[in-house]
Design an enzyme around this catalytic site. Structure first.
Site, PDB file in Angstrom:
ATOM      1  N   LYS A 197       0.409   2.381   3.116  1.00 34.26           N
ATOM      2  CA  LYS A 197       1.236   1.327   2.529  1.00 34.26           C
ATOM      3  C   LYS A 197       2.641   1.875   2.190  1.00 34.26           C
ATOM      4  O   LYS A 197       2.844   3.102   2.194  1.00 34.26           O
ATOM      5  CB  LYS A 197       0.521   0.773   1.290  1.00 34.26           C
ATOM      6  CG  LYS A 197      -0.823   0.097   1.627  1.00 34.26           C
ATOM      7  CD  LYS A 197      -1.511  -0.417   0.368  1.00 34.26           C
ATOM      8  CE  LYS A 197      -2.800  -1.163   0.708  1.00 34.26           C
ATOM      9  NZ  LYS A 197      -3.464  -1.701  -0.508  1.00 34.26           N
TER      10      LYS A 197
ATOM     11  N   TYR B  61      -3.812 -10.404   4.736  1.00 35.75           N
ATOM     12  CA  TYR B  61      -4.492 -10.574   3.443  1.00 35.75           C
ATOM     13  C   TYR B  61      -4.908 -12.028   3.190  1.00 35.75           C
ATOM     14  O   TYR B  61      -5.070 -12.426   2.032  1.00 35.75           O
ATOM     15  CB  TYR B  61      -3.595 -10.066   2.315  1.00 35.75           C
ATOM     16  CG  TYR B  61      -3.589  -8.556   2.176  1.00 35.75           C
ATOM     17  CD1 TYR B  61      -4.773  -7.842   1.992  1.00 35.75           C
ATOM     18  CD2 TYR B  61      -2.398  -7.824   2.206  1.00 35.75           C
ATOM     19  CE1 TYR B  61      -4.771  -6.453   1.847  1.00 35.75           C
ATOM     20  CE2 TYR B  61      -2.393  -6.435   2.063  1.00 35.75           C
ATOM     21  CZ  TYR B  61      -3.578  -5.761   1.884  1.00 35.75           C
ATOM     22  OH  TYR B  61      -3.583  -4.385   1.735  1.00 35.75           O
TER      23      TYR B  61
ATOM     24  N   PHE C 116      -2.775 -12.218  -7.640  1.00 35.16           N
ATOM     25  CA  PHE C 116      -1.938 -11.084  -7.242  1.00 35.16           C
ATOM     26  C   PHE C 116      -1.449 -11.167  -5.795  1.00 35.16           C
ATOM     27  O   PHE C 116      -0.695 -10.303  -5.341  1.00 35.16           O
ATOM     28  CB  PHE C 116      -2.685  -9.758  -7.464  1.00 35.16           C
ATOM     29  CG  PHE C 116      -4.011  -9.641  -6.750  1.00 35.16           C
ATOM     30  CD1 PHE C 116      -4.069  -9.272  -5.409  1.00 35.16           C
ATOM     31  CD2 PHE C 116      -5.199  -9.897  -7.421  1.00 35.16           C
ATOM     32  CE1 PHE C 116      -5.285  -9.164  -4.750  1.00 35.16           C
ATOM     33  CE2 PHE C 116      -6.427  -9.794  -6.768  1.00 35.16           C
ATOM     34  CZ  PHE C 116      -6.466  -9.419  -5.425  1.00 35.16           C
TER      35      PHE C 116
ATOM     36  N   ARG D 268     -13.959   3.976   4.299  1.00 34.87           N
ATOM     37  CA  ARG D 268     -13.881   3.403   2.945  1.00 34.87           C
ATOM     38  C   ARG D 268     -14.256   4.453   1.892  1.00 34.87           C
ATOM     39  O   ARG D 268     -13.664   4.499   0.813  1.00 34.87           O
ATOM     40  CB  ARG D 268     -14.811   2.180   2.825  1.00 34.87           C
ATOM     41  CG  ARG D 268     -14.365   0.976   3.631  1.00 34.87           C
ATOM     42  CD  ARG D 268     -13.151   0.279   3.061  1.00 34.87           C
ATOM     43  NE  ARG D 268     -13.403  -0.351   1.783  1.00 34.87           N
ATOM     44  CZ  ARG D 268     -12.595  -1.245   1.208  1.00 34.87           C
ATOM     45  NH1 ARG D 268     -11.466  -1.636   1.837  1.00 34.87           N
ATOM     46  NH2 ARG D 268     -12.861  -1.756   0.039  1.00 34.87           N
TER      47      ARG D 268
ATOM     48  N   ARG E 278      -7.431   7.719  -2.684  1.00 34.12           N
ATOM     49  CA  ARG E 278      -6.897   7.009  -3.851  1.00 34.12           C
ATOM     50  C   ARG E 278      -7.173   7.785  -5.134  1.00 34.12           C
ATOM     51  O   ARG E 278      -6.372   7.752  -6.073  1.00 34.12           O
ATOM     52  CB  ARG E 278      -7.492   5.598  -3.919  1.00 34.12           C
ATOM     53  CG  ARG E 278      -6.906   4.649  -2.867  1.00 34.12           C
ATOM     54  CD  ARG E 278      -7.719   3.381  -2.758  1.00 34.12           C
ATOM     55  NE  ARG E 278      -7.106   2.368  -1.891  1.00 34.12           N
ATOM     56  CZ  ARG E 278      -7.745   1.294  -1.468  1.00 34.12           C
ATOM     57  NH1 ARG E 278      -9.012   1.079  -1.827  1.00 34.12           N
ATOM     58  NH2 ARG E 278      -7.141   0.415  -0.686  1.00 34.12           N
TER      59      ARG E 278
ATOM     60  N   ASN F 231      -1.836   1.368  -4.451  1.00 34.96           N
ATOM     61  CA  ASN F 231      -2.965   2.232  -4.077  1.00 34.96           C
ATOM     62  C   ASN F 231      -2.854   2.860  -2.684  1.00 34.96           C
ATOM     63  O   ASN F 231      -3.839   3.297  -2.111  1.00 34.96           O
ATOM     64  CB  ASN F 231      -4.304   1.503  -4.289  1.00 34.96           C
ATOM     65  CG  ASN F 231      -4.482   0.291  -3.392  1.00 34.96           C
ATOM     66  OD1 ASN F 231      -3.627  -0.009  -2.571  1.00 34.96           O
ATOM     67  ND2 ASN F 231      -5.602  -0.394  -3.539  1.00 34.96           N
TER      68      ASN F 231
END
Ligand code: DAT
Ligand code: MG
Length: 153
Positions: free
Chosen positions: A13, A53, A61, A89, A106, A116
């Site tokens: 990100k 998303y 959010f 994950r 994370r 994150n």
């Protein structure tokens, strides 16, 4: 895709890119034995991020999430390997870094849920959807890793 050819979509990100964590994240997936099949560095358009998303569109959010994701470039990747969606994950840690164990990405590199640093697909089905959303088929590189017989029995 099944077996050793399972694929997942991973994205560093904007905060991960700005904080210089791209190399660290790639290293973790490489060292594990997974194979990189696609990668690009881009400032993602808002339309793409909204679609990415879309399942969260009713969450409070969601607007902030889309704004954060479009605040800078991301590094989008496709990785391949046995059980990679689930293992990916685990390598990421929990959605909230505060719940993520040390040793996870994370858990090691971030503090708040809204910063994150990394995305990873949560199922084989969503991985397929996300890969198709972010990559054209010709952007995924087909090759055999020389490590194959040393990583797998
Ligand atoms: P993940 O990224 O672990 O798959 P998710 O799909 O539930 O988590 O949510 C996508 C992203 O949205 C997540 O990485 C960070 C943000 N997010 C999730 N829950 C949030 C919350 N309660 N407050 C702020 N941002 C949140
Ligand atoms: Mg998710």
């Amino acid at each position: 895709m099944s077996g050793n050819k399972e694929r997942t979509f991973i994205a560093v990100k904007p905060d991960g890119v700005q904080r210089g964590l791209v190399g660290e994240i790639i290293t973790r997936f490489e060292r594990k034995g997974f194979k990189l099949v696609g990668m690009k560095h881009l400032h993602a358009p808002e339309t793409l991020l909204k679609q990415h998303y879309i399942d969260l569109k009713d969450k409070p959010f969601y607007p902030g999430l889309v704004k954060y994701m479009s605040s800078g470039p991301v590094v989008a990747m496709v990785w391949e390997g046995l059980g990679i969606v689930k293992t990916g994950r685990v390598m990421l840690g929990e959605t909230n870094p505060a719940d993520s164990k040390p040793g996870t990405i994370r858990g090691d590199f971030c503090i708040q849920v809204g910063r994150n640093i990394i995305h990873g697909s949560d199922s084989v089905e969503s991985a397929q959807k996300e890969i198709n959303l972010w990559f054209k088929p010709e952007e995924l590189v087909c090759y055999e890793s020389c490590q194959k017989n040393w990583v797998y029995e």
